[in-house]
Design an enzyme around this catalytic site. Structure first.
Site, PDB file in Angstrom:
ATOM      1  N   HIS A 112      96.790  13.324  67.053  1.00 40.26           N
ATOM      2  CA  HIS A 112      96.710  14.429  66.134  1.00 40.26           C
ATOM      3  C   HIS A 112      95.812  15.434  66.382  1.00 40.26           C
ATOM      4  CE1 HIS A 112      97.388  16.158  62.042  1.00 40.26           C
ATOM      5  NE2 HIS A 112      96.503  16.620  62.357  1.00 40.26           N
ATOM      6  N   GLU A 113      94.437  15.091  66.685  1.00 38.56           N
ATOM      7  CA  GLU A 113      93.598  15.943  66.930  1.00 38.56           C
ATOM      8  C   GLU A 113      93.780  16.552  68.515  1.00 38.56           C
ATOM      9  OE1 GLU A 113      91.851  17.098  64.736  1.00 38.56           O
ATOM     10  OE2 GLU A 113      92.213  15.476  63.448  1.00 38.56           O
ATOM     11  N   HIS A 161      95.802  19.521  68.116  1.00 38.85           N
ATOM     12  CA  HIS A 161      94.940  20.831  67.863  1.00 38.85           C
ATOM     13  C   HIS A 161      94.279  21.296  69.138  1.00 38.85           C
ATOM     14  CE1 HIS A 161      96.329  20.451  63.726  1.00 38.85           C
ATOM     15  NE2 HIS A 161      95.575  19.382  63.351  1.00 38.85           N
TER      16      HIS A 161
END
Length: 427
Positions: A18-19, A22
């Site tokens: 998920h990170e 980003h």
């Protein structure tokens, strides 16, 4: 314990990806990214690579990627705190801008275009959606979906239930077997020597390929008359004589031998996996919409006022219990394929939950930042159409008090669900 450990590892991988969702677009667009960490608290390991510190922290309850310039400079002075000092909004803004060196203003997140801001913030949830889809493809294509339409035997009944009364005109048949209870007769298939795992090739001269044809062949076999059954066992062909019993089930007389099919996993297509992912995403969104009702139910169950809804949301303890149930299902006769498929499906559902939940249009969730970017784009378009100048990026720093309330609410929700999982488990 194995299930819980695997769940923690799976969640950490999900958070890490998920990170990364980003991090990757932020780096591509030139945003300064000082830190990327999995976990919170004390740093266990870190390494500096390309201007970013990558590492792992001690508490495995999440992760973060720090982007420089999330809050833009104030267009008007921030209001001071009640005591005359620096307000929380001003402090957060100052810390956000502190790492922007002279000449690096173009590397601040707030200077990105609206589409690029959306791409950075949407990258995290989309990574969870992609991971869920990959896991579902592994389950559907690599393992397959369970089917009971196989000619392989999964269970051979040693005894016929006493509730299966002999049909009219049925021969006395088998005598009670030593292992059977009073009133039970020995199963015809077991008496003949059929075993779980045998693959039926033909029944009374009739070739069979699936369970439907096995059932049809049994039904066509006269009760009380021996039928030659050819099976494959360990690579060898065996022929056994099975004498079906005539029993009355639900008022209907039928030939019965006491066998059931094995669960066989049949690979599905990638399209089936993606279709299932889409359906699960819609179902997850429906659960999020009903979240207030589920929270009320969990609170009421914790206080003993109502029963816990098994179809509601669970906390970390409930999810850990579910993972443990999947991992320990071997004792219940569930094979390794079913346990692996169950665990991967559980992990896929958690990633879908992360995808949908993070898109809620509230700060500090990703959806809140996306909404801020969309508002900036709408305002920019309106001012351009009306002949006004650019008013600057959306100042999300001014929403910090509301963001703080949301953070406390999320922490409170997590605690409530953990307590509810202990006091009133969902299953």
């Amino acid at each position: 314990m194995l299930g819980i450990v695997l769940l923690i590892v799976g969640l950490l991988v999900s958070v890490a990806l998920h990170e990364f969702g980003h991090l990757i677009p932020a780096k591509l667009f030139g945003v300064k990214v000082p830190q990327y960490f999995v976990g919170f608290g004390h740093t266990l390991f870190s390494r500096q690579i390309g201007g970013t510190e990558y590492g792992v922290k001690a508490i495995p309850l999440g992760g973060f990627v720090r982007l420089v310039g999330m809050y833009p400079p104030a267009r008007t002075p921030d209001k001071p705190a009640r005591d005359g000092g620096e307000s929380a909004v001003a402090e957060a803004r100052r810390e956000s801008l502190a790492e922007i060196a002279p000449g690096e203003e173009h590397r601040a997140f707030y200077n990105l275009s609206v589409p690029r801001k959306i791409a950075v913030m949407l990258g995290g949830p989309l990574m969870n959606l992609a991971l869920a889809a990959v896991l579902m493809i592994v389950v559907f294509v690599g393992i397959g979906m369970p089917t009971h339409n196989s000619a392989q035997l999964g269970n051979v009944m040693a005894c016929l239930p006493a509730s299966y009364a002999p049909g009219e005109g049925a021969p006395s048949g088998q005598s009670p077997a030593p292992q059977c209870q009073p009133g039970e007769l020995a199963g015809p298939a077991a008496l003949a020597g059929l075993q779980a795992g045998d693959k039926v090739i033909s029944w009374n001269g009739q070739s069979v390929t699936d369970w439907a044809s096995v059932q049809a062949a049994i039904a066509a076999s006269p009760a009380g008359q021996s039928a030659n059954v050819q099976v494959e066992r360990g690579g060898q062909l065996l022929t056994l004589a099975v004498t079906p019993a005539l029993v009355s089930i639900d008022g209907k007389q039928r030939a019965f031998v006491g066998v059931s099919p094995a669960v066989v996993y049949e690979p599905q297509s990638v399209g089936d996996a993606l279709r299932a992912t889409g359906e699960a995403t819609v179902a997850t969104a429906g659960l999020i919409v009903r979240l207030p009702a589920f929270i009320a139910n969990a609170a009421g169950a914790t206080l003993g006022l109502t029963e816990r809804d098994p179809g509601g949301v669970m906390g970390l303890v409930g999810i850990g219990r579910a993972a443990g149930e999947v991992a320990s299902a071997e004792g219940a006769g569930v094979d390794a394929s079913a346990r692996v498929a169950g665990f991967l499906t559980l992990l896929a559902s958690l990633n879908l939950s992360l995808f949908v939940f993070n898109l809620l249009p509230i700060l500090p969730l990703d959806g809140g930042h996306i909404l801020g970017a969309l508002w900036e784009g709408a305002r920019k378009t309106f001012r351009r159409v009306t002949g006004r100048g650019y008013a600057g990026p959306t100042d999300t720093a001014r929403l910090l008090p509301l963001t703080t309330v949301v953070v406390y609410a999320l922490v409170g929700l997590m605690i409530l669900l953990v307590v509810a999982d202990v006091v009133a488990p969902a299953f």
